[in-house]
Design a protein around this motif. Structure first.
Motif, PDB file in Angstrom:
ATOM      1  N   MET A   1       0.853  -1.189   0.000  1.00 37.77           N
ATOM      2  CA  MET A   1       0.000   0.000   0.000  1.00 37.77           C
ATOM      3  C   MET A   1       0.889   1.240   0.000  1.00 37.77           C
ATOM      4  SD  MET A   1      -3.116  -1.342   0.311  1.00 37.77           S
ATOM      5  CE  MET A   1      -4.324  -0.534   1.333  1.00 37.77           C
ATOM      6  N   LEU A   2       0.507   2.251  -0.795  1.00 39.74           N
ATOM      7  CA  LEU A   2       1.319   3.461  -0.932  1.00 39.74           C
ATOM      8  C   LEU A   2       0.471   4.726  -0.848  1.00 39.74           C
ATOM      9  CD1 LEU A   2       3.497   2.451  -4.040  1.00 39.74           C
ATOM     10  CD2 LEU A   2       4.238   2.492  -1.644  1.00 39.74           C
ATOM     11  N   TYR A   3       1.106   5.783  -0.372  1.00 36.37           N
ATOM     12  CA  TYR A   3       0.571   7.130  -0.533  1.00 36.37           C
ATOM     13  C   TYR A   3       0.919   7.598  -1.944  1.00 36.37           C
ATOM     14  CZ  TYR A   3      -0.165   7.897   4.510  1.00 36.37           C
ATOM     15  OH  TYR A   3      -0.598   7.842   5.805  1.00 36.37           O
ATOM     16  N   GLN A   4       0.237   8.631  -2.412  1.00 35.56           N
ATOM     17  CA  GLN A   4       0.538   9.222  -3.714  1.00 35.56           C
ATOM     18  C   GLN A   4       2.004   9.609  -3.822  1.00 35.56           C
ATOM     19  OE1 GLN A   4      -1.609  10.001  -6.597  1.00 35.56           O
ATOM     20  NE2 GLN A   4       0.495  10.069  -7.344  1.00 35.56           N
ATOM     21  N   HIS A   5       2.534  10.289  -2.824  1.00 33.38           N
ATOM     22  CA  HIS A   5       3.914  10.764  -2.892  1.00 33.38           C
ATOM     23  C   HIS A   5       4.915   9.606  -2.888  1.00 33.38           C
ATOM     24  CE1 HIS A   5       4.532  10.363   1.536  1.00 33.38           C
ATOM     25  NE2 HIS A   5       3.258  10.701   1.587  1.00 33.38           N
ATOM     26  N   GLU A   6       4.597   8.512  -2.239  1.00 36.39           N
ATOM     27  CA  GLU A   6       5.486   7.343  -2.268  1.00 36.39           C
ATOM     28  C   GLU A   6       5.493   6.729  -3.669  1.00 36.39           C
ATOM     29  OE1 GLU A   6       4.905   6.063   2.410  1.00 36.39           O
ATOM     30  OE2 GLU A   6       3.546   5.232   0.898  1.00 36.39           O
ATOM     31  N   PHE A   7       4.312   6.627  -4.262  1.00 34.64           N
ATOM     32  CA  PHE A   7       4.218   6.132  -5.632  1.00 34.64           C
ATOM     33  C   PHE A   7       5.006   7.033  -6.578  1.00 34.64           C
ATOM     34  CE2 PHE A   7       2.407   5.680  -9.829  1.00 34.64           C
ATOM     35  CZ  PHE A   7       2.175   4.315  -9.949  1.00 34.64           C
ATOM     36  N   ASP A   8       4.844   8.351  -6.420  1.00 37.53           N
ATOM     37  CA  ASP A   8       5.548   9.308  -7.271  1.00 37.53           C
ATOM     38  C   ASP A   8       7.065   9.126  -7.181  1.00 37.53           C
ATOM     39  OD1 ASP A   8       3.227  10.506  -8.244  1.00 37.53           O
ATOM     40  OD2 ASP A   8       3.363  12.248  -6.913  1.00 37.53           O
ATOM     41  N   ALA A   9       7.578   8.972  -5.965  1.00 38.93           N
ATOM     42  CA  ALA A   9       9.031   8.809  -5.794  1.00 38.93           C
ATOM     43  C   ALA A   9       9.516   7.530  -6.468  1.00 38.93           C
ATOM     44  CB  ALA A   9       9.387   8.805  -4.313  1.00 38.93           C
ATOM     45  N   LEU A  10       8.767   6.462  -6.332  1.00 36.82           N
ATOM     46  CA  LEU A  10       9.157   5.209  -6.981  1.00 36.82           C
ATOM     47  C   LEU A  10       9.050   5.330  -8.507  1.00 36.82           C
ATOM     48  CD1 LEU A  10       7.502   2.759  -4.470  1.00 36.82           C
ATOM     49  CD2 LEU A  10       9.961   2.930  -4.955  1.00 36.82           C
ATOM     50  N   ALA A  11       8.044   6.053  -8.989  1.00 35.53           N
ATOM     51  CA  ALA A  11       7.915   6.275 -10.431  1.00 35.53           C
ATOM     52  C   ALA A  11       9.097   7.089 -10.947  1.00 35.53           C
ATOM     53  CB  ALA A  11       6.594   6.970 -10.754  1.00 35.53           C
ATOM     54  N   ASP A  12       9.528   8.086 -10.172  1.00 35.24           N
ATOM     55  CA  ASP A  12      10.701   8.862 -10.560  1.00 35.24           C
ATOM     56  C   ASP A  12      11.932   7.971 -10.646  1.00 35.24           C
ATOM     57  OD1 ASP A  12      12.229  11.415 -11.001  1.00 35.24           O
ATOM     58  OD2 ASP A  12      13.168  10.736  -9.142  1.00 35.24           O
ATOM     59  N   LEU A  13      12.085   7.097  -9.677  1.00 32.67           N
ATOM     60  CA  LEU A  13      13.230   6.177  -9.691  1.00 32.67           C
ATOM     61  C   LEU A  13      13.224   5.330 -10.961  1.00 32.67           C
ATOM     62  CD1 LEU A  13      15.672   4.852  -8.283  1.00 32.67           C
ATOM     63  CD2 LEU A  13      14.034   3.261  -7.238  1.00 32.67           C
ATOM     64  N   VAL A  14      12.101   4.700 -11.244  1.00 36.91           N
ATOM     65  CA  VAL A  14      12.007   3.841 -12.433  1.00 36.91           C
ATOM     66  C   VAL A  14      12.209   4.666 -13.699  1.00 36.91           C
ATOM     67  CG1 VAL A  14      10.444   2.399 -13.799  1.00 36.91           C
ATOM     68  CG2 VAL A  14      10.573   2.100 -11.315  1.00 36.91           C
ATOM     69  N   TYR A  15      11.612   5.845 -13.760  1.00 38.51           N
ATOM     70  CA  TYR A  15      11.750   6.720 -14.922  1.00 38.51           C
ATOM     71  C   TYR A  15      13.217   7.075 -15.144  1.00 38.51           C
ATOM     72  CZ  TYR A  15      10.333  10.445 -18.167  1.00 38.51           C
ATOM     73  OH  TYR A  15      10.131  11.215 -19.278  1.00 38.51           O
ATOM     74  N   ASN A  16      13.928   7.320 -14.059  1.00 31.65           N
ATOM     75  CA  ASN A  16      15.315   7.769 -14.119  1.00 31.65           C
ATOM     76  C   ASN A  16      16.300   6.643 -14.429  1.00 31.65           C
ATOM     77  OD1 ASN A  16      17.752   8.970 -11.813  1.00 31.65           O
ATOM     78  ND2 ASN A  16      17.441   9.748 -13.854  1.00 31.65           N
TER      79      ASN A  16
END
Length: 183
Positions: free
Chosen positions: A93-108
């Motif tokens: 389970m994630l908060y929006q901001h946790e999802f965003d940080a992980l998406a940034d990691l994968v994107y990067n």
């Protein structure tokens, strides 16, 4: 009556979360918005908002694209990053901001670099639901075998997003800020 799921207020399954507008702006700041194909710090042809050029793009270094195409490439890349985050976290389970940080990691860094083989500590922290440990594993500093100062700032920002929903740029004022609305 169904309860509304709001990932800004409570942790919910990642399958119900997508990248926020705040994260899109953050990506534009981190990657820049460049309409001419260039080589990134690792030497890869790149365009738009950090889009790695692939053969089906039919682009080469020096070619230019429209702002609209840059946005389409960003949206396609974000959809891939979102799917990769969902695969990575499974039922966590994630908060929006946790999802965003992980998406940034994968994107990067790409999905392959967050795999069990490449990032065992991150995967272990996710499997155990250890959110602080996940945040500690969001640091990636190297490109083409060398430490990149920009990636140090980006990693700090990514951790701040994950832990505290702080999307602000940690760089000293005036260093490399681009907004999608400014491009």
């Amino acid at each position: 009556m169904e309860l509304t799921r709001d990932a800004t207020q409570m942790r919910i399954p990642a399958k119900h979360i997508g990248v926020s507008d705040a994260m899109k702006e953050t990506l534009a700041q981190e990657e820049g918005v460049r309409l001419t194909v260039y080589r990134d710090v690792a030497g890869y042809p790149t365009v738009g908002v950090g889009h790695l050029v692939c053969p089906e793009d039919r682009l080469k270094v020096g070619d230019t694209i429209s702002f609209e195409r840059a946005l389409r490439l960003l949206e396609n890349d974000l959809r891939q990053a979102e799917r990769a985050v969902r695969r990575l976290v499974g039922d966590l389970m994630l908060y929006q901001h946790e999802f965003d940080a992980l998406a940034d990691l994968v994107y990067n860094v790409g999905e392959g670099n967050v795999s069990e083989n490449e990032s065992p500590m991150l995967n272990r922290a996710i499997a155990r639901g250890e959110y602080r440990d996940i945040a500690r594993e969001l640091h990636y500093y190297h490109a083409a075998g060398a430490k990149a100062k920009g990636l140090v700032y980006r990693s700090k920002r990514r951790e701040a997003i994950f832990m505290d929903a702080k999307y602000e740029d940690p760089r000293p004022a005036g260093i490399g800020v681009t907004r999608l609305s400014d491009a």
